[in-house]
Design a protein around this motif. Structure first.
Motif, short mmCIF file in Angstrom:
data_model
loop_
_atom_site.label_atom_id
_atom_site.label_comp_id
_atom_site.label_asym_id
_atom_site.label_seq_id
_atom_site.Cartn_x
_atom_site.Cartn_y
_atom_site.Cartn_z
N PHE A 145 3.36 9.24 -0.04
CA PHE A 145 3.77 10.55 -1.47
C PHE A 145 5.31 10.23 -2.55
CE2 PHE A 145 8.38 13.04 -1.04
CZ PHE A 145 7.68 14.89 -1.46
N ILE A 146 6.03 9.48 -1.90
CA ILE A 146 7.45 8.28 -2.61
C ILE A 146 6.02 7.31 -3.75
CG2 ILE A 146 8.91 6.56 -2.82
CD1 ILE A 146 8.95 7.30 -0.03
N ARG A 148 3.64 9.04 -5.19
CA ARG A 148 2.93 9.56 -6.10
C ARG A 148 4.25 10.13 -6.72
NH1 ARG A 148 -1.93 11.26 -5.79
NH2 ARG A 148 -3.50 10.90 -4.26
N HIS A 149 5.24 10.84 -6.36
CA HIS A 149 6.27 11.30 -7.34
C HIS A 149 6.95 9.83 -8.45
CE1 HIS A 149 5.51 14.24 -4.59
NE2 HIS A 149 6.67 14.99 -4.86
N ILE A 152 4.49 10.10 -11.28
CA ILE A 152 4.47 11.24 -12.33
C ILE A 152 4.93 10.70 -13.15
CG2 ILE A 152 5.45 13.44 -12.65
CD1 ILE A 152 5.02 13.83 -10.02
#
Length: 246
Positions: A145-146, A148-149, A152
């Motif tokens: 999750f970390i 992927r963000h 971005i």
């Protein structure tokens, strides 16, 4: 007895650390083209390699999590043993010894071997790595999750043209490297490199104007035609009748 058990545990943890390092290096260095070819031939480990590499963030998260856990635990056990044997100075001894053991036997040695035999090692480590990824998924989800963000903020679909160019350059570099090592003949390398340039070519770049073509009058005597063909640098020569345009 407790000290012996701790020593055995430390050795097992170093082996696990080596496994994580060798897996990461082999899987990232393995030939994707060869793995796909093996998968097409029905090779199950190769299919697992491709499956693992299809989600590299999961593999990297598992390696980082597992490696960190085993290294920290090994250091803690070593410190505990050293303190029992040498008192408060034992921590320094344990830090030095465990660092040397991890660097040599869990990092440098396995990574070097994995780089030398990437494809072979990747096929071996893919099944257990896939199992570990499944087991550690709840923990790596947070890492994913970390990541992927953060990703971005990096180049994405807007840079597809640059990514395609990079892929072409990688293929070209591979061809040049194989040619230098003698694996691919120079003529074959030039032909393969030419394929990459086809998108930039126009017909005018490769065509020969009719006034510069080597042609033969079909009405010439057979002996003269044969002589022209024998002296020609081409294996195929256009024929014309009555006028060169025909």
């Amino acid at each position: 007895m407790t000290v012996i058990i701790s020593f055995i545990a430390i050795l097992l943890l170093i082996v696990l650390s080596a496994f994580f390092n060798v897996s990461e290096t082999a899987l990232t260095a393995a030939s994707r083209a060869r793995m796909h070819a093996l998968e097409d031939d029905g090779n199950v480990p190769a299919a697992l390699v491709n499956k693992v590499l299809s989600r590299p963030e999961k593999m990297i998260g598992t390696v980082l999590l597992g490696n960190t856990l085993v290294d920290v635990l090994a250091a803690a056990l070593a410190s505990n043993i050293a303190v029992d044997l040498y008192g408060q100075f034992g921590v320094a001894y344990a830090t030095a010894i465990i660092t040397i053991l991890i660097v040599i036997f869990a990092a440098v040695l396995p990574k070097t071997y994995a780089l030398a035999y990437a494809d072979r090692v990747a096929l071996v480590v893919a099944p257990p790595m896939q199992a570990l990824i499944y087991v550690l998924t709840p923990f790596t989800k947070a890492i994913e999750f970390i990541v992927r963000h953060i990703l971005i903020l990096t180049p994405g679909k807007a840079d597809d043209a640059a990514n395609i160019l990079a892929a072409h350059e990688e293929i070209r570099g591979t061809i040049d490297l194989q040619a230098k090592e003698g694996t691919v003949a120079k003529g074959d390398a030039e032909m393969l490199g030419g394929v990459l340039d086809l998108r930039d070519l126009q017909v005018a770049d490769i065509m020969v104007h009719r006034t510069k073509m080597e042609t033969i009058d079909v009405d010439e005597p057979p002996a003269k035609i044969l002589d022209q063909l024998m002296r020609s640098q081409y294996t195929r020569v256009p024929l014309w009748k009555d006028e060169p345009e025909n």
